[in-house]
Enzyme design. Structure first.
Site, PDB file in Angstrom:
ATOM      1  N   THR A  88       0.894  -1.168   0.000  1.00 16.65           N
ATOM      2  CA  THR A  88       0.000   0.000   0.000  1.00 16.65           C
ATOM      3  C   THR A  88       0.919   1.201   0.000  1.00 16.65           C
ATOM      4  O   THR A  88       2.096   1.072   0.327  1.00 16.65           O
ATOM      5  CB  THR A  88      -0.854  -0.041   1.302  1.00 16.65           C
ATOM      6  OG1 THR A  88      -1.889  -0.998   1.145  1.00 16.65           O
ATOM      7  CG2 THR A  88      -1.478   1.280   1.659  1.00 16.65           C
TER       8      THR A  88
ATOM      9  N   ARG B  82     -13.932  -7.351  -1.734  1.00 15.49           N
ATOM     10  CA  ARG B  82     -13.250  -7.227  -0.433  1.00 15.49           C
ATOM     11  C   ARG B  82     -12.672  -5.811  -0.291  1.00 15.49           C
ATOM     12  O   ARG B  82     -12.025  -5.292  -1.195  1.00 15.49           O
ATOM     13  CB  ARG B  82     -12.127  -8.259  -0.340  1.00 15.49           C
ATOM     14  CG  ARG B  82     -11.313  -8.192   0.960  1.00 15.49           C
ATOM     15  CD  ARG B  82     -10.076  -7.349   0.828  1.00 15.49           C
ATOM     16  NE  ARG B  82      -9.237  -7.409   2.041  1.00 15.49           N
ATOM     17  CZ  ARG B  82      -8.191  -6.624   2.240  1.00 15.49           C
ATOM     18  NH1 ARG B  82      -7.826  -5.741   1.344  1.00 15.49           N
ATOM     19  NH2 ARG B  82      -7.493  -6.735   3.352  1.00 15.49           N
TER      20      ARG B  82
ATOM     21  N   GLY C 187     -10.309  -3.409   2.292  1.00 16.22           N
ATOM     22  CA  GLY C 187      -9.412  -3.448   3.449  1.00 16.22           C
ATOM     23  C   GLY C 187      -9.536  -2.194   4.296  1.00 16.22           C
ATOM     24  O   GLY C 187     -10.542  -1.477   4.245  1.00 16.22           O
ATOM     25  N   ASP C 188      -8.493  -1.922   5.051  1.00 16.02           N
ATOM     26  CA  ASP C 188      -8.515  -0.774   5.968  1.00 16.02           C
ATOM     27  C   ASP C 188      -8.207   0.559   5.282  1.00 16.02           C
ATOM     28  O   ASP C 188      -8.579   1.620   5.786  1.00 16.02           O
ATOM     29  CB  ASP C 188      -7.484  -0.982   7.083  1.00 16.02           C
ATOM     30  CG  ASP C 188      -6.077  -1.129   6.523  1.00 16.02           C
ATOM     31  OD1 ASP C 188      -5.897  -1.874   5.538  1.00 16.02           O
ATOM     32  OD2 ASP C 188      -5.150  -0.488   7.050  1.00 16.02           O
TER      33      ASP C 188
ATOM     34  N   THR D   1      -0.429   0.444   7.012  1.00 15.04           N
ATOM     35  CA  THR D   1      -0.233  -0.593   5.987  1.00 15.04           C
ATOM     36  C   THR D   1      -0.038  -1.950   6.654  1.00 15.04           C
ATOM     37  O   THR D   1       0.702  -2.069   7.624  1.00 15.04           O
ATOM     38  CB  THR D   1       0.976  -0.288   5.078  1.00 15.04           C
ATOM     39  OG1 THR D   1       1.201  -1.437   4.238  1.00 15.04           O
ATOM     40  CG2 THR D   1       2.240   0.021   5.856  1.00 15.04           C
ATOM     41  N   GLY D   2      -0.742  -2.939   6.138  1.00 16.22           N
ATOM     42  CA  GLY D   2      -0.608  -4.270   6.722  1.00 16.22           C
ATOM     43  C   GLY D   2      -1.873  -5.068   6.535  1.00 16.22           C
ATOM     44  O   GLY D   2      -2.634  -4.834   5.593  1.00 16.22           O
TER      45      GLY D   2
END
Ligand code: ASP
Length: 346
Positions: free
Chosen positions: A215, A243, A245-246, A266-267
């Protein structure tokens, strides 16, 4: 008895009040406990290009390519802030540069979904007023961070997803591309490896060199004392269509508040959402009176599991944090005191 002439008295009074005003102005400002207030940096910027298992065995040429790209992105942001530009502009421009570089999993270098397409997420936040904009699952927007900024500035909403986001993009002056424009050989190979791995391991375990995440993000403090943060991603290799993500979730992947700090994460997105990572760092600073370094350490190493990823952040004084628990994180930091550094591993 000698009398003082009214004009002399007036003159003395003027001198005395000038003296009092000067003395008051020269007093250093203090905290409630009488400590002098810490000084604020004129400006500061920090960025990341993703965290994860980044092999130390990569070719020198590949490593140098990453470092040069991080340096270039950092230079864009630093120069913009140095010239008096806003933290929002610095964050957007840095992220646009990284989105256009296919090394990073955002924009042009976005990973593939399990169906062999690309769905991109991004968000941006203004620390002055907590205004924010985000887009999720966009398929034809070349620079999702700029569409997110349009959401923040040109709509009355915070987040658009899927078809609605594409329709909002139709109304905005943002560059569009066909979804296949995001196809790159490297990401295609990563998808194939991830599929093989999923077949072998029930889809739960990624091959160490698949590096399913990645990211880009930036956070900045400008000369006016305003904070901003932004994040952009292609998500996770082989993710299920739809989907999210954050990265586009305000409070999870991105947060900025002039009273505390600006954060981009990021992760492992699902865990970052569950832990409201970006906001939690600001909240620990605000409610536990912690420093940015302490707050970031608590969230990355105590709330999350080791290996989950990292954050970059800058606080209202210009202190920078680049905290991660994965083997590496592409990152860079610069400020008005002359700091300028990029790194990949510890
Ligand atoms: N957090 C991103 C996501 O889960 C991926 C990453 O940062 O590597 O979509």
């Amino acid at each position: 008895m000698k009398t003082i002439r009214p004009s002399t008295l007036f003159f003395i009074l003027i001198l005395a009040s000038v003296g009092i005003v000067t003395l008051t102005a020269c007093q250093p400002e203090t905290t409630e406990s009488g400590q002098p207030l810490p000084e604020r940096m004129e400006y500061a910027i920090v960025l990341h290009g993703g965290a994860g298992v980044i092999s130390r065995d990569i070719d020198d040429e590949v490593r140098d390519g990453y470092l040069a790209s991080l340096e270039e992105a950092l230079t864009i942001g630093r120069d913009l802030l140095d010239a008096g530009g806003s933290s929002l502009d610095a964050v957007e421009q840095v992220i646009r540069y990284l989105e256009d570089d296919e090394r990073f999993n955002a924009g042009r270098g976005a990973v593939f979904t399990s169906e062999g397409r690309h769905e991109l997420d991004a968000s941006i936040m203004d620390g002055r007023d907590l205004n924010a904009g985000a887009v999720a699952g966009v398929r034809t927007v070349k620079n999702p961070i700029s569409l997110a900024r349009n959401v923040m500035e040109e709509s009355r909403h915070v987040m658009f997803a899927g078809d609605g986001a594409e329709r909002f993009a139709d109304m905005m002056d943002v560059e569009r591309v066909d979804n296949s424009w995001f196809n790159t050989d490297r990401r295609r190979q990563q998808l194939e490896r991830a599929r093989d791995q999923a077949a072998l391991h029930d889809g739960t375990q990624a091959h160490p060199d698949v590096h399913p995440f990645g990211t880009v993000g930036a956070a900045a403090l400008d000369r006016d004392g305003n904070l901003a943060a932004g994040t952009s991603t292609g998500g996770m290799t082989n993710k299920m269509p739809g989907r999210i993500g954050d990265s586009p979730v305000i409070a999870a992947g991105t947060y900025a508040d002039n009273n505390t700090c600006a954060v981009s994460a990021t992760g492992h997105g699902e865990k970052f959402i569950r832990n409201a990572v970006a906001y939690q760092i600001c909240a620990i600073m605000e409610f536990q009176d912690a420093t940015l370094a302490e707050a970031a350490r608590i969230v990355i190493h105590e709330k999350l599991d080791e290996g989950d990823g990292g954050i970059i952040a800058v606080d209202y004084l210009g202190n920078i944090s680049m905290e991660f628990s994965s083997p590496g994180m592409f990152r860079g930091a610069a400020d008005s005191d002359g700091r300028f550094e990029v790194a990949i591993w510890e």
